[in-house]
Scaffold this motif. Structure first.
Motif, PDB file in Angstrom:
ATOM      1  N   ILE A 273     -29.278  15.340 -14.149  1.00 56.06           N
ATOM      2  CA  ILE A 273     -29.652  14.182 -13.332  1.00 56.06           C
ATOM      3  C   ILE A 273     -31.035  14.389 -12.725  1.00 56.06           C
ATOM      4  CG2 ILE A 273     -29.069  12.902 -11.235  1.00 56.06           C
ATOM      5  CD1 ILE A 273     -26.097  13.424 -11.931  1.00 56.06           C
ATOM      6  N   LYS A 274     -31.314  15.603 -12.260  1.00 58.30           N
ATOM      7  CA  LYS A 274     -32.630  15.898 -11.678  1.00 58.30           C
ATOM      8  C   LYS A 274     -33.733  15.800 -12.731  1.00 58.30           C
ATOM      9  CE  LYS A 274     -31.333  16.886  -7.431  1.00 58.30           C
ATOM     10  NZ  LYS A 274     -31.802  16.059  -6.274  1.00 58.30           N
ATOM     11  N   LYS A 275     -33.444  16.303 -13.942  1.00 59.38           N
ATOM     12  CA  LYS A 275     -34.467  16.299 -14.996  1.00 59.38           C
ATOM     13  C   LYS A 275     -34.748  14.894 -15.524  1.00 59.38           C
ATOM     14  CE  LYS A 275     -33.576  20.980 -16.746  1.00 59.38           C
ATOM     15  NZ  LYS A 275     -33.047  21.758 -17.901  1.00 59.38           N
ATOM     16  N   ALA A 276     -33.792  13.953 -15.380  1.00 54.60           N
ATOM     17  CA  ALA A 276     -33.969  12.603 -15.937  1.00 54.60           C
ATOM     18  C   ALA A 276     -35.052  11.813 -15.214  1.00 54.60           C
ATOM     19  CB  ALA A 276     -32.644  11.839 -15.884  1.00 54.60           C
ATOM     20  N   LYS A 277     -35.458  12.270 -14.004  1.00 54.49           N
ATOM     21  CA  LYS A 277     -36.505  11.605 -13.207  1.00 54.49           C
ATOM     22  C   LYS A 277     -36.190  10.121 -13.011  1.00 54.49           C
ATOM     23  CE  LYS A 277     -40.147  14.801 -14.633  1.00 54.49           C
ATOM     24  NZ  LYS A 277     -41.471  14.962 -15.269  1.00 54.49           N
ATOM     25  N   MET A 278     -34.977   9.871 -12.509  1.00 56.90           N
ATOM     26  CA  MET A 278     -34.551   8.496 -12.252  1.00 56.90           C
ATOM     27  C   MET A 278     -35.221   7.970 -10.990  1.00 56.90           C
ATOM     28  SD  MET A 278     -30.457   9.078 -12.752  1.00 56.90           S
ATOM     29  CE  MET A 278     -29.773   9.929 -14.178  1.00 56.90           C
ATOM     30  N   PRO A 279     -35.280   6.634 -10.844  1.00 55.83           N
ATOM     31  CA  PRO A 279     -35.716   6.073  -9.558  1.00 55.83           C
ATOM     32  C   PRO A 279     -34.771   6.537  -8.444  1.00 55.83           C
ATOM     33  CG  PRO A 279     -35.721   4.389 -11.269  1.00 55.83           C
ATOM     34  CD  PRO A 279     -35.083   5.602 -11.870  1.00 55.83           C
ATOM     35  N   GLN A 280     -35.260   6.487  -7.243  1.00 55.74           N
ATOM     36  CA  GLN A 280     -34.523   7.063  -6.111  1.00 55.74           C
ATOM     37  C   GLN A 280     -33.132   6.454  -5.949  1.00 55.74           C
ATOM     38  OE1 GLN A 280     -36.725   6.923  -2.465  1.00 55.74           O
ATOM     39  NE2 GLN A 280     -35.127   7.914  -1.254  1.00 55.74           N
ATOM     40  N   GLU A 281     -33.040   5.098  -6.047  1.00 54.68           N
ATOM     41  CA  GLU A 281     -31.732   4.467  -5.844  1.00 54.68           C
ATOM     42  C   GLU A 281     -30.771   4.770  -7.005  1.00 54.68           C
ATOM     43  OE1 GLU A 281     -34.586   1.496  -7.666  1.00 54.68           O
ATOM     44  OE2 GLU A 281     -34.587   2.945  -6.009  1.00 54.68           O
ATOM     45  N   VAL A 282     -31.331   4.946  -8.226  1.00 57.34           N
ATOM     46  CA  VAL A 282     -30.472   5.276  -9.370  1.00 57.34           C
ATOM     47  C   VAL A 282     -29.960   6.708  -9.255  1.00 57.34           C
ATOM     48  CG1 VAL A 282     -30.369   5.440 -11.890  1.00 57.34           C
ATOM     49  CG2 VAL A 282     -31.744   3.642 -10.817  1.00 57.34           C
ATOM     50  N   GLU A 283     -30.835   7.615  -8.821  1.00 52.01           N
ATOM     51  CA  GLU A 283     -30.406   9.007  -8.654  1.00 52.01           C
ATOM     52  C   GLU A 283     -29.336   9.117  -7.571  1.00 52.01           C
ATOM     53  OE1 GLU A 283     -32.388  13.289  -7.458  1.00 52.01           O
ATOM     54  OE2 GLU A 283     -33.604  11.821  -8.562  1.00 52.01           O
ATOM     55  N   ALA A 284     -29.490   8.324  -6.528  1.00 59.30           N
ATOM     56  CA  ALA A 284     -28.468   8.335  -5.472  1.00 59.30           C
ATOM     57  C   ALA A 284     -27.125   7.849  -6.018  1.00 59.30           C
ATOM     58  CB  ALA A 284     -28.923   7.454  -4.312  1.00 59.30           C
ATOM     59  N   LYS A 285     -27.158   6.826  -6.864  1.00 57.23           N
ATOM     60  CA  LYS A 285     -25.936   6.316  -7.488  1.00 57.23           C
ATOM     61  C   LYS A 285     -25.312   7.381  -8.386  1.00 57.23           C
ATOM     62  CE  LYS A 285     -23.096   3.093  -9.195  1.00 57.23           C
ATOM     63  NZ  LYS A 285     -22.009   2.454  -8.435  1.00 57.23           N
ATOM     64  N   ALA A 286     -26.141   8.102  -9.148  1.00 54.00           N
ATOM     65  CA  ALA A 286     -25.642   9.150 -10.053  1.00 54.00           C
ATOM     66  C   ALA A 286     -24.992  10.280  -9.252  1.00 54.00           C
ATOM     67  CB  ALA A 286     -26.783   9.681 -10.910  1.00 54.00           C
ATOM     68  N   MET A 287     -25.633  10.686  -8.147  1.00 56.72           N
ATOM     69  CA  MET A 287     -25.054  11.754  -7.328  1.00 56.72           C
ATOM     70  C   MET A 287     -23.727  11.314  -6.695  1.00 56.72           C
ATOM     71  SD  MET A 287     -26.728  14.466  -7.581  1.00 56.72           S
ATOM     72  CE  MET A 287     -28.303  15.143  -8.062  1.00 56.72           C
ATOM     73  N   GLU A 288     -23.661  10.070  -6.315  1.00 54.03           N
ATOM     74  CA  GLU A 288     -22.414   9.544  -5.742  1.00 54.03           C
ATOM     75  C   GLU A 288     -21.283   9.610  -6.771  1.00 54.03           C
ATOM     76  OE1 GLU A 288     -20.674   5.215  -4.291  1.00 54.03           O
ATOM     77  OE2 GLU A 288     -22.840   5.574  -4.270  1.00 54.03           O
ATOM     78  N   GLU A 289     -21.602   9.224  -8.022  1.00 56.68           N
ATOM     79  CA  GLU A 289     -20.596   9.282  -9.084  1.00 56.68           C
ATOM     80  C   GLU A 289     -20.227  10.725  -9.416  1.00 56.68           C
ATOM     81  OE1 GLU A 289     -18.984   6.784 -10.627  1.00 56.68           O
ATOM     82  OE2 GLU A 289     -19.941   5.344  -9.279  1.00 56.68           O
ATOM     83  N   LEU A 290     -21.209  11.652  -9.333  1.00 54.46           N
ATOM     84  CA  LEU A 290     -20.919  13.063  -9.608  1.00 54.46           C
ATOM     85  C   LEU A 290     -19.949  13.623  -8.568  1.00 54.46           C
ATOM     86  CD1 LEU A 290     -21.427  15.647 -11.221  1.00 54.46           C
ATOM     87  CD2 LEU A 290     -23.445  16.052  -9.803  1.00 54.46           C
ATOM     88  N   ASN A 291     -20.172  13.292  -7.298  1.00 47.48           N
ATOM     89  CA  ASN A 291     -19.255  13.748  -6.246  1.00 47.48           C
ATOM     90  C   ASN A 291     -17.851  13.162  -6.443  1.00 47.48           C
ATOM     91  OD1 ASN A 291     -21.235  15.268  -4.955  1.00 47.48           O
ATOM     92  ND2 ASN A 291     -21.942  13.510  -3.751  1.00 47.48           N
ATOM     93  N   LYS A 292     -17.804  11.912  -6.908  1.00 51.81           N
ATOM     94  CA  LYS A 292     -16.503  11.304  -7.184  1.00 51.81           C
ATOM     95  C   LYS A 292     -15.820  12.000  -8.356  1.00 51.81           C
ATOM     96  CE  LYS A 292     -16.550   6.820  -7.130  1.00 51.81           C
ATOM     97  NZ  LYS A 292     -16.706   5.404  -7.591  1.00 51.81           N
ATOM     98  N   LEU A 293     -16.617  12.413  -9.366  1.00 49.73           N
ATOM     99  CA  LEU A 293     -16.066  13.107 -10.535  1.00 49.73           C
ATOM    100  C   LEU A 293     -15.453  14.447 -10.136  1.00 49.73           C
ATOM    101  CD1 LEU A 293     -15.713  13.258 -13.647  1.00 49.73           C
ATOM    102  CD2 LEU A 293     -17.992  14.290 -13.741  1.00 49.73           C
ATOM    103  N   LYS A 294     -16.115  15.148  -9.204  1.00 45.94           N
ATOM    104  CA  LYS A 294     -15.610  16.458  -8.772  1.00 45.94           C
ATOM    105  C   LYS A 294     -14.253  16.352  -8.085  1.00 45.94           C
ATOM    106  CE  LYS A 294     -19.466  17.688  -6.617  1.00 45.94           C
ATOM    107  NZ  LYS A 294     -20.402  18.533  -5.833  1.00 45.94           N
ATOM    108  N   LYS A 295     -13.985  15.220  -7.466  1.00 52.53           N
ATOM    109  CA  LYS A 295     -12.727  15.043  -6.754  1.00 52.53           C
ATOM    110  C   LYS A 295     -11.651  14.388  -7.615  1.00 52.53           C
ATOM    111  CE  LYS A 295     -15.173  14.545  -2.367  1.00 52.53           C
ATOM    112  NZ  LYS A 295     -15.508  13.633  -1.246  1.00 52.53           N
TER     113      LYS A 295
END
Length: 809
Positions: A273-295
């Motif tokens: 996700i960090k290497k993809a260089k997404m826009p800030q709001e998209v990266e925030a969405k990806a991190m939110e989904e990653l945290n949901k995946l961990k749970k």
């Protein structure tokens, strides 16, 4: 009762009396899905009329009945051939009639039997029965067989889940070898044909050998099943253990307040996700989904959906782009290499590159190439991508009728995925590819939505910087994509879409263009594809021209390419046949393909290439039509006959052409005097207008003048020349309105060697944009009214007096 037994077998007195009590002829009860052995007491449910009659007969008479199994249980009404001859003679112990018409009988298996032959009785099966007493020899072999079978049967009961364990206790209490055999056989779960095989043996040893074979085979299978089951249970236990441990780790991490990822897989996802260089709001969405995946538990379907979503967010390009080659000379060179002609599209592309040199980025440049099939629309898009050094992706829109094909599916189920646009961006791998939207005029719509409406956001330069795919649920920037669309028919593109694109017409090719394209592109490509590069093959210009004139008649070059490929295949065949017969010689044979060779290879020409004769015909004129495949000649025939005063139209005409025909007739009737026609020319007459090739639907507003001239010729009796073609819609007042597709229609006239073309005066402005090569050799006449066409269509009308005299006749 007759009997069969071994040579040394002697029946006891009890057996003799028992046999004497059983009649030779017994009713036969066919059984389905069960084999009944001697010494078995078993309830049988009887439902078929024939079987009920047999059971009733046996119960009323001797109570003896012969039980035999059907070969196929699915047969509802068996014949004697469908019943095994070997079975069991049984005695009916009890009979019970059920309320639903069925009968339940309790039978006691007595002795093996065999059907010798059926009687002629028809209300139920009845047969001559022989009692079978298998030979019993009490010796060492027999004792060994009994011991082995006993051990195998006990092992089988222990392994099998379907046989109760108390079966072994009852089995141990049996001493007689034959009774022991039949008890074990009855409790082994096997198909009918396997269990029936025991009754088909005539000695007890053979029956023991058969049962031992069955038990050995079944025990092996059950052991394998047990091993598989234990492995599956072990895997399930491992998975459950792993899940429990992961949950424990999560709880411990929450207790300790650690924020590290629970597994290397999550760490890898975070890095991606960090290497993809997404826009800030998209990266925030990806991190939110990653945290949901961990749970989310790994075995949950939701885990798969989230993981696929993160993979898409990572794989779609967000910042990677290719560097444009904006050298105008380089772009011009590439376009000239790949395409001959097409000057207007090339000029527009060069202008676009020139502007990019000055401003570096320009929005709102969405090109739409419109033209017949085979003129090079798709390949032109590839050339643009190659010239700019960009990635090229083609999306076929033909037949797309679901909005989700463009916007994607919502993440509500496992199989959801993004639309074609986001998929194409992933394939391209850059944010500035050239995307060709092919056949945009062939999109349709149904209850799932209108995909053309979804395309509005994609092709609108004011909106596509924040394109929102239903699957991604985040804005995606399409403003750096160079969109190019293609279509065959401009009028089939929805107007809102047309408003967002710059339409560039690609007319059909002239004979000169096709000749150059064949020499420069098609012939070298086909020679290479057919392995003829080094075979000393020479195709003359006259041969190519003959193929163009006599074997193809099209706006593009696809059929020309097919015919040249056919010629190459014939040459390859000749070369292989010659080399196989003479051997490969060092001296290369020359293969010359001229006009004669073309006719030999392609057989009879499909089209005649000859100039129109100046033969004058009554009621027949030549019109010009435009189709999605280019311009075409349209013959219009009219005839007058005695009739009820009606207009007959044939040739599969559309509503627009039918209205044009009625308008033409109404004008002739309203202005009969001025046109030197008899005022009552329609009274008691029927006019029949026909457009040949009735299998092809025809419609459009540009055939009005042609139908008017055909009717005028038929009514007046004055012949019309077929060396003049015309196009134009008419009004009831005689005015001629502008038409479309003028370039394609002039090309059709040029292909058919027509010298004079009549076009509406309003189309005069369009002549400036038509290439001189198209207009060369054609006399173009501008007409404003119907009367203006008469002197050109009817050369014999030099003075109006002659027309008046002819009409009076």
């Amino acid at each position: 009762m007759t009997n069969i037994y071994g040579e040394t077998e002697i029946l006891t007195d009890n057996q003799k009396s028992f046999i004497d009590d059983i009649p030779d002829i017994l009713p036969v009860l066919p059984l389905r899905d069960i084999v009944i052995y001697p010494y078995m007491i078993f309830p049988v449910l009887v439902g078929r009329e024939q079987s009920i009659r047999a059971a009733n007969y046996a119960a009323e008479k001797t109570k003896y009945i012969f039980l035999s199994t059907q070969i196929k249980s699915s047969i509802e009404d068996p014949t004697p051939a469908d019943i095994y001859p070997e079975g069991t003679i049984a005695k009916i112990v009890q009979i019970l009639k059920l309320p639903n018409g069925l009968m339940k009988i309790l039978v006691d298996g007595l002795v093996q039997g065999r059907i010798v032959g059926f009687t002629e009785r028809t209300d139920f099966f009845e047969a001559h029965i022989e009692a079978v007493f298998p030979k019993v020899e009490i010796d060492h072999e027999m004792n060994a067989l009994v011991r082995q079978m006993t051990q195998l049967f006990k092992d089988y009961v222990k392994i099998s889940r379907n046989v109760p364990n108390d079966t072994i206790a009852a089995f141990d209490n049996i001493e007689e070898p034959d009774r022991k055999l039949f008890y074990a056989a009855a409790n082994v779960i096997q198909p009918i044909e396997v269990k029936q095989s025991i009754l088909q043996k005539t000695t007890l040893k053979e029956q023991y050998y058969e049962l031992i074979k069955i038990l050995n085979s079944e025990i092996d299978i059950l052991k394998i099943e047990k091993e598989i089951d234990s492995k599956v249970q072990e895997n399930i236990a491992k998975t459950q253990r792993k899940f429990i441990i992961q949950e424990q780790i999560k709880i411990l991490q929450d207790e300790l307040g650690e924020d590290e990822d629970a597994s290397p897989e999550f760490s890898k996802l975070r890095e991606s996700i960090k290497k993809a260089k997404m826009p800030q709001e998209v990266e925030a969405k990806a991190m939110e989904e990653l945290n949901k995946l961990k749970k989310t538990p790994p075995m949950s379907p939701e885990s798969t959906v989230i993981r696929n979503y993160l993979d898409w967010l990572i794989d779609v390009p967000w910042s990677k782009k290719t560097k444009d080659n904006l050298n105008i000379k380089h772009v011009q060179k590439i376009l000239d290499e790949d395409h001959f002609g097409l000057e207007k599209p090339k000029e527009r592309i060069i202008e676009h590159i020139a502007v990019l040199n000055l401003v570096k980025q320009m929005k709102g440049q969405i090109l739409c190439f419109v033209g017949p099939p085979g003129v090079g629309k798709t390949s032109l898009g590839k050339s643009i991508a190659r010239a700019l050094g960009r990635k090229f992706v083609r999306i076929s829109l033909g037949g797309v009728r679901d909005e989700a094909e463009i916007r994607g599916h919502r993440r509500t189920y496992i199989g959801s995925m993004p639309g074609k646009i986001i998929q194409s961006m992933k394939r391209a791998g850059t944010i500035n590819p050239v995307i060709l939207l092919d056949e945009i005029d062939k999109m349709s719509m149904d209850f799932r939505g209108d995909p053309s409406a979804a395309m509005l956001e994609v092709l609108d330069p004011e909106q596509n910087h924040s394109f929102n795919d239903h699957y991604l649920e985040v804005d995606y920037n399409l403003s750096q994509v160079l969109f190019i669309t293609t279509a065959n028919v401009r009028y089939n593109i929805p107007l809102p879409l047309q408003d967002r694109m710059e339409i560039i017409e690609l007319p059909g090719y002239l004979e000169y263009d096709k000749l150059e394209i064949a020499k420069r592109h098609i012939l070298p490509k086909e020679l290479k594809a057919h392995g003829l590069i080094n075979k000393n093959v020479n195709v003359t210009v006259e041969a190519i021209r003959k193929i163009i004139r006599e074997y193809t008649r099209e706006s593009g070059v696809r059929n020309l390419e097919r015919e040249i490929a056919t010629v190459c295949r014939k040459i390859a065949r000749d070369i292989v046949l010659k080399e196989s017969s003479n051997g490969k010689s060092k001296t290369k044979t020359k293969y010359l393909v001229d006009e004669n060779k073309v006719e030999e290879y392609l057989k009879v020409p499909r089209y005649r290439y000859s100039k129109h004769t100046k033969t004058l015909k009554v009621g027949s004129v030549t019109g010009l039509a435009w189709t999605s495949t280019g311009g075409e000649i349209l013959n219009v025939d009219a005839a007058v006959m005695i009739g009820p005063g009606k207009l007959t139209l044939t040739g599969q005409l559309g509503n627009v052409m039918k209205e044009s025909a009625h308008a033409a007739l109404s004008y002739l009737r309203a202005h009969a005097k001025e046109l030197h026609l008899h005022p009552d020319f329609f009274k008691g007459k029927e006019i029949h207008v026909h457009l040949p090739e009735g299998a092809i639907p025809k419609d459009g507003p540009s055939a009005g003048i042609a139908m008017a001239m055909a009717m005028y010729s038929a009514v007046s009796g004055i012949p019309a020349t077929n060396n003049v073609a015309m196009t134009g819609e008419i009004t009831l007042t005689g005015s001629i309105l502008a038409i479309g597709g003028l370039t394609e229609k002039l090309l059709a006239a040029k292909r058919n060697q027509i010298e004079t073309v009549l076009i509406p005066k309003e189309n005069e402005i369009d002549l400036k944009e038509i290439p001189n090569e198209v207009k060369e050799g054609i006399k173009i006449v501008l007409i404003e009214r119907i009367e203006d066409a008469i002197p050109y269509v009817f050369p014999s009308l030099k003075k109006s007096v002659k027309v008046k005299k002819k009409s009076k006749k």
